[in-house]
Scaffold this motif. Structure first.
Motif, PDB file in Angstrom:
ATOM      1  N   VAL A   9      40.171  15.523  43.348  1.00  0.00           N
ATOM      2  CA  VAL A   9      41.085  13.907  42.584  1.00  0.00           C
ATOM      3  C   VAL A   9      40.707  13.858  41.267  1.00  0.00           C
ATOM      4  O   VAL A   9      41.217  13.482  40.397  1.00  0.00           O
ATOM      5  N   LEU A  10      38.916  13.483  41.951  1.00  0.00           N
ATOM      6  CA  LEU A  10      38.587  12.418  40.795  1.00  0.00           C
ATOM      7  C   LEU A  10      37.978  13.143  39.418  1.00  0.00           C
ATOM      8  O   LEU A  10      38.106  13.334  38.784  1.00  0.00           O
ATOM      9  N   GLY A  11      37.550  14.777  39.768  1.00  0.00           N
ATOM     10  CA  GLY A  11      37.071  15.440  39.324  1.00  0.00           C
ATOM     11  C   GLY A  11      38.697  16.163  38.069  1.00  0.00           C
ATOM     12  O   GLY A  11      38.275  16.745  37.115  1.00  0.00           O
ATOM     13  N   ALA A  12      39.522  16.312  39.172  1.00  0.00           N
ATOM     14  CA  ALA A  12      41.142  16.980  38.396  1.00  0.00           C
ATOM     15  C   ALA A  12      41.388  15.827  37.043  1.00  0.00           C
ATOM     16  O   ALA A  12      42.624  16.293  36.259  1.00  0.00           O
ATOM     17  N   ALA A  13      41.558  14.336  37.255  1.00  0.00           N
ATOM     18  CA  ALA A  13      41.848  13.650  36.745  1.00  0.00           C
ATOM     19  C   ALA A  13      41.648  13.780  35.343  1.00  0.00           C
ATOM     20  O   ALA A  13      40.363  14.767  34.559  1.00  0.00           O
ATOM     21  N   PRO A  14      43.011  13.605  34.112  1.00  0.00           N
ATOM     22  CA  PRO A  14      42.731  13.781  32.755  1.00  0.00           C
ATOM     23  C   PRO A  14      41.519  12.732  32.456  1.00  0.00           C
ATOM     24  O   PRO A  14      41.466  11.806  33.089  1.00  0.00           O
ATOM     25  N   ALA A  15      41.284  13.127  31.254  1.00  0.00           N
ATOM     26  CA  ALA A  15      39.957  11.982  30.177  1.00  0.00           C
ATOM     27  C   ALA A  15      40.716  10.031  30.145  1.00  0.00           C
ATOM     28  O   ALA A  15      39.827   9.592  30.406  1.00  0.00           O
ATOM     29  N   GLN A  16      41.738  10.601  30.201  1.00  0.00           N
ATOM     30  CA  GLN A  16      42.326   9.239  29.851  1.00  0.00           C
ATOM     31  C   GLN A  16      43.013   8.676  30.945  1.00  0.00           C
ATOM     32  O   GLN A  16      43.294   7.341  31.074  1.00  0.00           O
ATOM     33  N   ALA A  17      43.048   8.738  32.030  1.00  0.00           N
ATOM     34  CA  ALA A  17      43.274   8.352  33.304  1.00  0.00           C
ATOM     35  C   ALA A  17      42.207   7.425  33.887  1.00  0.00           C
ATOM     36  O   ALA A  17      41.491   7.769  33.364  1.00  0.00           O
ATOM     37  N   ALA A  18      42.073   7.286  35.436  1.00  0.00           N
ATOM     38  CA  ALA A  18      41.175   5.590  35.334  1.00  0.00           C
ATOM     39  C   ALA A  18      39.727   6.004  35.738  1.00  0.00           C
ATOM     40  O   ALA A  18      39.099   7.438  36.193  1.00  0.00           O
ATOM     41  N   ASP A  19      39.411   5.192  35.333  1.00  0.00           N
ATOM     42  CA  ASP A  19      37.764   5.384  34.981  1.00  0.00           C
ATOM     43  C   ASP A  19      37.146   4.342  36.331  1.00  0.00           C
ATOM     44  O   ASP A  19      36.106   5.277  36.843  1.00  0.00           O
ATOM     45  N   GLY A  20      37.920   4.339  36.811  1.00  0.00           N
ATOM     46  CA  GLY A  20      37.560   3.600  38.442  1.00  0.00           C
ATOM     47  C   GLY A  20      38.522   2.570  39.001  1.00  0.00           C
ATOM     48  O   GLY A  20      39.296   3.323  38.975  1.00  0.00           O
ATOM     49  N   TYR A  21      37.706   1.993  40.427  1.00  0.00           N
ATOM     50  CA  TYR A  21      38.793   1.675  40.869  1.00  0.00           C
ATOM     51  C   TYR A  21      38.220  -0.363  40.530  1.00  0.00           C
ATOM     52  O   TYR A  21      37.360  -0.466  41.254  1.00  0.00           O
ATOM     53  N   ARG A  22      39.126  -1.087  41.381  1.00  0.00           N
ATOM     54  CA  ARG A  22      38.827  -2.612  41.158  1.00  0.00           C
ATOM     55  C   ARG A  22      39.058  -3.448  43.198  1.00  0.00           C
ATOM     56  O   ARG A  22      40.220  -2.681  43.677  1.00  0.00           O
ATOM     57  N   TYR A  23      38.274  -2.783  43.663  1.00  0.00           N
ATOM     58  CA  TYR A  23      38.046  -3.304  45.653  1.00  0.00           C
ATOM     59  C   TYR A  23      36.817  -3.918  45.174  1.00  0.00           C
ATOM     60  O   TYR A  23      35.659  -4.838  45.114  1.00  0.00           O
ATOM     61  N   TRP A  24      36.961  -4.476  46.799  1.00  0.00           N
ATOM     62  CA  TRP A  24      35.897  -5.118  47.270  1.00  0.00           C
ATOM     63  C   TRP A  24      35.420  -4.754  48.782  1.00  0.00           C
ATOM     64  O   TRP A  24      35.665  -3.677  49.076  1.00  0.00           O
ATOM     65  N   SER A  25      33.750  -4.370  47.964  1.00  0.00           N
ATOM     66  CA  SER A  25      33.035  -3.591  48.841  1.00  0.00           C
ATOM     67  C   SER A  25      32.442  -3.825  49.120  1.00  0.00           C
ATOM     68  O   SER A  25      32.055  -5.671  49.409  1.00  0.00           O
ATOM     69  N   PHE A  26      31.949  -3.169  50.520  1.00  0.00           N
ATOM     70  CA  PHE A  26      32.063  -4.033  51.980  1.00  0.00           C
ATOM     71  C   PHE A  26      30.202  -3.768  51.840  1.00  0.00           C
ATOM     72  O   PHE A  26      29.468  -2.570  51.916  1.00  0.00           O
ATOM     73  N   TRP A  27      29.258  -4.209  52.350  1.00  0.00           N
ATOM     74  CA  TRP A  27      27.740  -4.476  52.417  1.00  0.00           C
ATOM     75  C   TRP A  27      26.736  -5.349  53.423  1.00  0.00           C
ATOM     76  O   TRP A  27      27.736  -5.667  54.361  1.00  0.00           O
TER      77      TRP A  27
END
Length: 211
Positions: A9-27
């Motif tokens: 999914v991420l590899g097939a995304a066009p250059a103008q598509a999402a650069d990342g995700y806004r989320y809560w990461s867990f550590w």
């Protein structure tokens, strides 16, 4: 399998598509106060022991290798200094980092980071510890943690377009994650995989109709 799907999914995304995700990461971090490690389980299944630390950081990240650690170096002894041990319970230090204005959906200054000592039953999960000190929590249908203490008010693992330039910075107390994985969290990976499967099903149905 899911990791491969997410990579596709991420590899097939066009250059103008999402650069990342806004989320809560867990550590997670042990009582010894070492560096934060990106959790390999979600907060609803991870079960920290007495004296452990769990951290949550809201930020924009491409994947787990790019995730931003919670800031600050407070250890368990400092966070839980005023919470004595009692039989039948455990103490878990909970670090909550709401991120920066760059990470915020509306670019406003987010709440101040918090360190809380959760006293919970011995079999409690990290999610239980978080809920005991930082309600209200919000999850989506894929079990992705969307909001802590009501922040943010809306959205959950949203894609961030590269043209917006809303990449998380700085990376706090050490940069990239220690843990492995190919995406923000198990919940987000599951959600993306579901989208891919639905898309594949739609393509199959269309081809079947043409046939």
């Amino acid at each position: 399998m899911v990791s491969a799907v997410l990579g596709t999914v991420l590899g097939a995304a066009p250059a103008q598509a999402a650069d990342g995700y806004r989320y809560w990461s867990f550590w997670q971090r042990g009582e010894d106060g070492g560096s934060w490690s990106y959790a390999t389980q979600g907060p609803s299944s991870a079960r920290p022991g007495d004296g452990d630390m769990v951290g949550f950081r809201f930020a924009v990240s491409e994947d787990s290798g790019d995730a931003t650690r919670p800031r600050g170096m407070a250890d368990f002894a400092a966070v839980c200094a005023d919470t004595p041990a009692t039989d039948g319970t455990k103490r878990v230090a909970v670090v909550i980092d709401f991120g920066t204005a760059t990470d915020a959906p509306d670019r406003r200054t987010p709440p101040t980071p918090r360190n809380e000592c959760a006293r919970v039953r011995e079999d409690a999960t990290a999610g239980d510890a978080l809920a005991s000190v930082a309600k209200p929590l919000r999850y989506n249908a894929a079990a992705l943690l969307c909001a802590i203490s009501g922040y943010p008010e809306a959205g959950c693992g949203d894609k961030v377009n590269a043209s917006v330039g809303a990449h998380a910075a700085p990376k706090g107390d050490g940069g990239t994650a220690d843990g492995g994985g190919s995406g923000p969290s198990a919940g987000l990976i599951g959600g993306l995989a579901a989208v891919v499967l639905l898309g594949a099903a739609a393509v199959w149905q269309a081809r079947r109709r043409r046939a």
